[in-house]
Design a protein around this motif. Structure first.
Motif, short mmCIF file in Angstrom:
data_model
loop_
_atom_site.label_atom_id
_atom_site.label_comp_id
_atom_site.label_asym_id
_atom_site.label_seq_id
_atom_site.Cartn_x
_atom_site.Cartn_y
_atom_site.Cartn_z
N TYR A 218 86.51 12.44 88.86
CA TYR A 218 87.35 12.22 90.03
C TYR A 218 87.08 10.87 90.69
N SER A 219 85.81 10.48 90.71
CA SER A 219 85.42 9.26 91.44
C SER A 219 86.08 8.01 90.88
N ARG A 220 86.53 8.05 89.65
CA ARG A 220 87.18 6.89 89.06
C ARG A 220 88.52 6.58 89.72
N ARG A 221 89.11 7.58 90.38
CA ARG A 221 90.40 7.38 91.05
C ARG A 221 90.25 6.75 92.43
N GLY A 222 89.03 6.73 92.95
CA GLY A 222 88.83 6.22 94.30
C GLY A 222 89.13 7.30 95.34
N ARG A 223 89.02 6.94 96.59
CA ARG A 223 89.21 7.91 97.67
C ARG A 223 90.67 8.26 97.82
N ARG A 224 90.94 9.54 97.99
CA ARG A 224 92.33 10.01 98.14
C ARG A 224 92.96 9.46 99.41
N THR A 225 94.25 9.33 99.40
CA THR A 225 94.97 8.68 100.49
C THR A 225 95.64 9.65 101.45
#
Length: 264
Positions: A218-225
């Motif tokens: 999940y961390s590869r996507r970055g913080r959710r918006t």
């Protein structure tokens, strides 16, 4: 499978449908009243157009008071643009049957318990087809938006106790939406024909999602918006569809969702 899955975008996302009704109106539609009024504390009801094969639906879910039945009124929500009736009857939905690849992510077990709402009680309801579909850790859905495969999709029929259990992964995120899982409930008659339909979505506590999404992949996507409070659907009754999770990111999570179904 497409090595670069396309994710949903803000311009082609879910939109709220139906009309949220007052608790009093909901109780009348469910045939509840008098001493049974406590059954719907904190709940809302959505009235939807008639789906193919049946009438519009009402639904109920986990109650919050001691001594109350395990169901209160729930809101219906749109199925969104990413539903595909794959016809896959399976409990473990992680595997893509076209490639054999298993979706990465923190394990998640979803236990559905379907009931028929009666005055003061919820009676187990078997023979309900439960469909589940969701995005993967990268925010992609299978078999839509240029993607192939059938990962993270599946359906089961509830047993005599009204139960159906799915093994999946904790969902990822995509722009414009909070983290969620879609589900559809369709009662079947003795011949296996659909007699009604109820569709909605499940949401996740922010603090749990933060812990899960801090890990790979999940961390590869970055913080959710988009958080729950910013999600247009969540603001229209999503707190009644918020899962209570048991477990950890290391061992996985489990959640039981009780839902009363007075259609079909």
């Amino acid at each position: 499978m497409n090595p670069h899955p396309q994710r949903p975008d803000d311009d082609n996302d879910d939109e709220m449908i139906g009309t949220l009704l007052s608790r009093r109106r909901a109780l009348r539609l469910l045939g509840l009243g008098g001493g049974a009024a406590a059954l719907a504390v904190g709940g809302v009801l959505a009235q939807r157009g008639a789906p193919p094969g049946g009438t519009g639906g009402t639904s109920a879910g986990t109650g919050g008071g001691t001594g109350l039945p395990g169901c209160v009124v729930r809101p219906a929500m749109t199925e969104g643009p990413y539903y595909v009736d794959e016809g896959l009857r399976r409990s473990d939905i992680r595997k893509d049957t076209t490639t054999g690849k298993v979706s990465e992510g923190v394990p998640l077990t979803l236990d559905f318990v379907t009931s028929r709402v009666a005055v003061g009680s919820c009676q187990p309801r078997g023979n309900v087809l439960v469909d589940v579909w969701q995005c993967d850790a990268n925010g992609a859905y299978s078999d839509v938006a240029g993607n192939t495969g059938d990962f993270l999709r599946g359906a089961q029929v509830t047993d005599a106790g009204g139960r159906a259990s799915f093994t999946t992964v904790y969902p990822g995120w995509y722009p414009g939406r909070a983290v969620h899982v879609h589900f559809k409930l369709r009662p079947l008659d003795a011949a296996g024909r659909v007699t009604g339909e109820f569709t909605s979505q499940l949401f996740f506590p922010e603090e749990v999602t933060d812990r899960v999404h801090a890990r790979a992949p999940y961390s590869r996507r970055g913080r959710r918006t988009t958080l729950n409070a910013q999600d247009g659907l969540y603001r229209n009754g999503g707190n009644q569809l918020l899962l209570s999770l048991v477990g950890s990111p290391e061992q996985g999570y489990r959640a039981t969702f009780d839902v009363g179904l007075n259609i079909g």
